[in-house]
Design a protein around this motif. Structure first.
Motif, PDB file in Angstrom:
ATOM      1  N   VAL A  31      50.032  25.608  62.050  1.00 26.72           N
ATOM      2  CA  VAL A  31      50.140  27.059  62.214  1.00 26.72           C
ATOM      3  C   VAL A  31      49.460  27.757  61.044  1.00 26.72           C
ATOM      4  O   VAL A  31      49.224  27.155  59.998  1.00 26.72           O
ATOM      5  CB  VAL A  31      51.615  27.518  62.296  1.00 26.72           C
ATOM      6  CG1 VAL A  31      52.306  26.962  63.527  1.00 26.72           C
ATOM      7  CG2 VAL A  31      52.378  27.154  61.036  1.00 26.72           C
ATOM      8  N   SER A  32      49.144  29.021  61.246  1.00 26.92           N
ATOM      9  CA  SER A  32      48.716  29.841  60.124  1.00 26.92           C
ATOM     10  C   SER A  32      49.933  30.648  59.681  1.00 26.92           C
ATOM     11  O   SER A  32      50.718  31.115  60.500  1.00 26.92           O
ATOM     12  CB  SER A  32      47.540  30.738  60.498  1.00 26.92           C
ATOM     13  OG  SER A  32      47.838  31.517  61.618  1.00 26.92           O
ATOM     14  N   VAL A  33      50.076  30.786  58.367  1.00 21.38           N
ATOM     15  CA  VAL A  33      51.260  31.410  57.790  1.00 21.38           C
ATOM     16  C   VAL A  33      51.000  32.888  57.554  1.00 21.38           C
ATOM     17  O   VAL A  33      50.016  33.258  56.920  1.00 21.38           O
ATOM     18  CB  VAL A  33      51.641  30.716  56.465  1.00 21.38           C
ATOM     19  CG1 VAL A  33      52.854  31.398  55.835  1.00 21.38           C
ATOM     20  CG2 VAL A  33      51.920  29.237  56.695  1.00 21.38           C
ATOM     21  N   GLY A  34      51.892  33.718  58.081  1.00 18.24           N
ATOM     22  CA  GLY A  34      51.828  35.159  57.862  1.00 18.24           C
ATOM     23  C   GLY A  34      52.752  35.567  56.734  1.00 18.24           C
ATOM     24  O   GLY A  34      53.031  34.787  55.815  1.00 18.24           O
ATOM     25  N   ASN A  35      53.264  36.766  56.817  1.00 13.92           N
ATOM     26  CA  ASN A  35      54.106  37.336  55.769  1.00 13.92           C
ATOM     27  C   ASN A  35      55.549  36.882  55.865  1.00 13.92           C
ATOM     28  O   ASN A  35      56.051  36.571  56.939  1.00 13.92           O
ATOM     29  CB  ASN A  35      54.079  38.867  55.855  1.00 13.92           C
ATOM     30  CG  ASN A  35      52.725  39.435  55.529  1.00 13.92           C
ATOM     31  OD1 ASN A  35      52.010  38.916  54.677  1.00 13.92           O
ATOM     32  ND2 ASN A  35      52.350  40.493  56.217  1.00 13.92           N
ATOM     33  N   VAL A  36      56.224  36.906  54.731  1.00 11.60           N
ATOM     34  CA  VAL A  36      57.672  36.726  54.694  1.00 11.60           C
ATOM     35  C   VAL A  36      58.286  37.979  55.310  1.00 11.60           C
ATOM     36  O   VAL A  36      57.893  39.089  54.983  1.00 11.60           O
ATOM     37  CB  VAL A  36      58.174  36.573  53.245  1.00 11.60           C
ATOM     38  CG1 VAL A  36      59.689  36.566  53.191  1.00 11.60           C
ATOM     39  CG2 VAL A  36      57.606  35.328  52.601  1.00 11.60           C
ATOM     40  N   PHE A  37      59.230  37.815  56.226  1.00 12.61           N
ATOM     41  CA  PHE A  37      59.884  38.983  56.799  1.00 12.61           C
ATOM     42  C   PHE A  37      61.391  38.999  56.551  1.00 12.61           C
ATOM     43  O   PHE A  37      62.058  39.997  56.826  1.00 12.61           O
ATOM     44  CB  PHE A  37      59.581  39.135  58.299  1.00 12.61           C
ATOM     45  CG  PHE A  37      60.194  38.084  59.161  1.00 12.61           C
ATOM     46  CD1 PHE A  37      61.448  38.270  59.723  1.00 12.61           C
ATOM     47  CD2 PHE A  37      59.515  36.915  59.427  1.00 12.61           C
ATOM     48  CE1 PHE A  37      62.016  37.291  60.517  1.00 12.61           C
ATOM     49  CE2 PHE A  37      60.075  35.943  60.228  1.00 12.61           C
ATOM     50  CZ  PHE A  37      61.330  36.133  60.774  1.00 12.61           C
ATOM     51  N   ALA A  38      61.931  37.922  56.010  1.00 12.01           N
ATOM     52  CA  ALA A  38      63.368  37.908  55.694  1.00 12.01           C
ATOM     53  C   ALA A  38      63.636  36.903  54.585  1.00 12.01           C
ATOM     54  O   ALA A  38      63.025  35.829  54.550  1.00 12.01           O
ATOM     55  CB  ALA A  38      64.186  37.545  56.928  1.00 12.01           C
ATOM     56  N   THR A  39      64.527  37.270  53.695  1.00 12.25           N
ATOM     57  CA  THR A  39      65.025  36.349  52.667  1.00 12.25           C
ATOM     58  C   THR A  39      66.534  36.521  52.585  1.00 12.25           C
ATOM     59  O   THR A  39      67.059  37.616  52.821  1.00 12.25           O
ATOM     60  CB  THR A  39      64.408  36.618  51.279  1.00 12.25           C
ATOM     61  OG1 THR A  39      64.715  37.950  50.891  1.00 12.25           O
ATOM     62  CG2 THR A  39      62.912  36.414  51.283  1.00 12.25           C
ATOM     63  N   TRP A  40      67.232  35.449  52.284  1.00 12.68           N
ATOM     64  CA  TRP A  40      68.680  35.496  52.144  1.00 12.68           C
ATOM     65  C   TRP A  40      69.129  34.260  51.390  1.00 12.68           C
ATOM     66  O   TRP A  40      68.362  33.317  51.185  1.00 12.68           O
ATOM     67  CB  TRP A  40      69.373  35.619  53.494  1.00 12.68           C
ATOM     68  CG  TRP A  40      69.224  34.435  54.415  1.00 12.68           C
ATOM     69  CD1 TRP A  40      70.146  33.455  54.634  1.00 12.68           C
ATOM     70  CD2 TRP A  40      68.097  34.105  55.234  1.00 12.68           C
ATOM     71  NE1 TRP A  40      69.669  32.539  55.546  1.00 12.68           N
ATOM     72  CE2 TRP A  40      68.405  32.925  55.929  1.00 12.68           C
ATOM     73  CE3 TRP A  40      66.858  34.696  55.452  1.00 12.68           C
ATOM     74  CZ2 TRP A  40      67.516  32.311  56.819  1.00 12.68           C
ATOM     75  CZ3 TRP A  40      65.979  34.089  56.340  1.00 12.68           C
ATOM     76  CH2 TRP A  40      66.312  32.916  57.009  1.00 12.68           C
ATOM     77  N   ASP A  41      70.358  34.292  50.943  1.00 13.47           N
ATOM     78  CA  ASP A  41      70.895  33.130  50.239  1.00 13.47           C
ATOM     79  C   ASP A  41      72.327  32.885  50.703  1.00 13.47           C
ATOM     80  O   ASP A  41      72.962  33.757  51.292  1.00 13.47           O
ATOM     81  CB  ASP A  41      70.820  33.305  48.727  1.00 13.47           C
ATOM     82  CG  ASP A  41      71.737  34.398  48.211  1.00 13.47           C
ATOM     83  OD1 ASP A  41      72.059  35.337  48.967  1.00 13.47           O
ATOM     84  OD2 ASP A  41      72.155  34.311  47.050  1.00 13.47           O
ATOM     85  N   HIS A  42      72.778  31.678  50.460  1.00 16.85           N
ATOM     86  CA  HIS A  42      74.158  31.323  50.771  1.00 16.85           C
ATOM     87  C   HIS A  42      74.557  30.114  49.948  1.00 16.85           C
ATOM     88  O   HIS A  42      73.703  29.404  49.412  1.00 16.85           O
ATOM     89  CB  HIS A  42      74.349  31.058  52.276  1.00 16.85           C
ATOM     90  CG  HIS A  42      73.531  29.941  52.815  1.00 16.85           C
ATOM     91  ND1 HIS A  42      73.982  28.653  52.885  1.00 16.85           N
ATOM     92  CD2 HIS A  42      72.264  29.911  53.304  1.00 16.85           C
ATOM     93  CE1 HIS A  42      73.042  27.871  53.403  1.00 16.85           C
ATOM     94  NE2 HIS A  42      71.988  28.623  53.660  1.00 16.85           N
ATOM     95  N   TRP A  43      75.847  29.914  49.826  1.00 14.26           N
ATOM     96  CA  TRP A  43      76.374  28.755  49.111  1.00 14.26           C
ATOM     97  C   TRP A  43      76.686  27.654  50.109  1.00 14.26           C
ATOM     98  O   TRP A  43      77.216  27.911  51.187  1.00 14.26           O
ATOM     99  CB  TRP A  43      77.627  29.129  48.326  1.00 14.26           C
ATOM    100  CG  TRP A  43      77.286  29.948  47.130  1.00 14.26           C
ATOM    101  CD1 TRP A  43      77.255  31.304  47.053  1.00 14.26           C
ATOM    102  CD2 TRP A  43      76.890  29.457  45.860  1.00 14.26           C
ATOM    103  NE1 TRP A  43      76.862  31.704  45.808  1.00 14.26           N
ATOM    104  CE2 TRP A  43      76.633  30.576  45.046  1.00 14.26           C
ATOM    105  CE3 TRP A  43      76.719  28.191  45.318  1.00 14.26           C
ATOM    106  CZ2 TRP A  43      76.226  30.471  43.732  1.00 14.26           C
ATOM    107  CZ3 TRP A  43      76.305  28.078  44.004  1.00 14.26           C
ATOM    108  CH2 TRP A  43      76.073  29.200  43.225  1.00 14.26           C
ATOM    109  N   GLU A  44      76.336  26.450  49.744  1.00 15.17           N
ATOM    110  CA  GLU A  44      76.593  25.272  50.583  1.00 15.17           C
ATOM    111  C   GLU A  44      77.477  24.321  49.780  1.00 15.17           C
ATOM    112  O   GLU A  44      77.072  23.847  48.711  1.00 15.17           O
ATOM    113  CB  GLU A  44      75.255  24.616  50.933  1.00 15.17           C
ATOM    114  CG  GLU A  44      75.330  23.515  51.940  1.00 15.17           C
ATOM    115  CD  GLU A  44      75.441  24.035  53.359  1.00 15.17           C
ATOM    116  OE1 GLU A  44      76.034  23.326  54.172  1.00 15.17           O
ATOM    117  OE2 GLU A  44      74.944  25.137  53.652  1.00 15.17           O
ATOM    118  N   GLN A  45      78.659  24.082  50.274  1.00 21.66           N
ATOM    119  CA  GLN A  45      79.555  23.156  49.578  1.00 21.66           C
ATOM    120  C   GLN A  45      79.287  21.738  50.048  1.00 21.66           C
ATOM    121  O   GLN A  45      79.074  21.489  51.227  1.00 21.66           O
ATOM    122  CB  GLN A  45      81.003  23.528  49.843  1.00 21.66           C
ATOM    123  CG  GLN A  45      81.371  24.864  49.256  1.00 21.66           C
ATOM    124  CD  GLN A  45      82.827  25.208  49.504  1.00 21.66           C
ATOM    125  OE1 GLN A  45      83.473  24.672  50.402  1.00 21.66           O
ATOM    126  NE2 GLN A  45      83.352  26.111  48.699  1.00 21.66           N
TER     127      GLN A  45
END
Length: 111
Positions: A31-45
């Motif tokens: 694929v060709s990579v476009g723009n970032v449209f979402a970022t988020w974080d979370h904790w994983e135990q």
């Protein structure tokens, strides 16, 4: 439960290189990579690393728009099936909870 292609980066791997690698490994597509449209974080135990260590970790996720898939779908052992789904039908499918932010932002992104 649905997932999107993606995964962990190698230690010094650039973001877009890791994305291209993961998409190729999981789907067989280039694929060709476009723009970032979402970022988020979370904790994983209890996250299990490749070397066997188990730690509680903070995971930072990014969703990119990708275009122009080339090749034949060849799924990795991580997946059993695939579907091409348009924006109108995306809400009709169940995805893992950590995909919610990406889906909601994609639905309002003009692309």
């Amino acid at each position: 439960m649905g997932t999107f292609p993606g995964g962990l980066l190698d230690l010094k791997e650039p973001l877009q290189d890791g994305l291209l690698r993961e998409v190729k490994e999981e789907t067989g597509l280039q694929v060709s990579v476009g723009n970032v449209f979402a970022t988020w974080d979370h904790w994983e135990q209890g996250f299990i690393f490749r070397d066997g260590r188990t730690l509680d970790v903070r995971i930072i996720e990014m969703a990119y728009l990708c275009h122009n898939p080339i090749g034949e779908i060849i799924l990795s052992d991580e997946h059993q099936d695939y579907r091409w789904v348009g924006k109108k039908n995306l809400k009709d499918f169940l995805f893992f909870r950590n995909s919610d932010i990406a889906i909601q932002k994609y639905l309002v992104t003009k692309c």
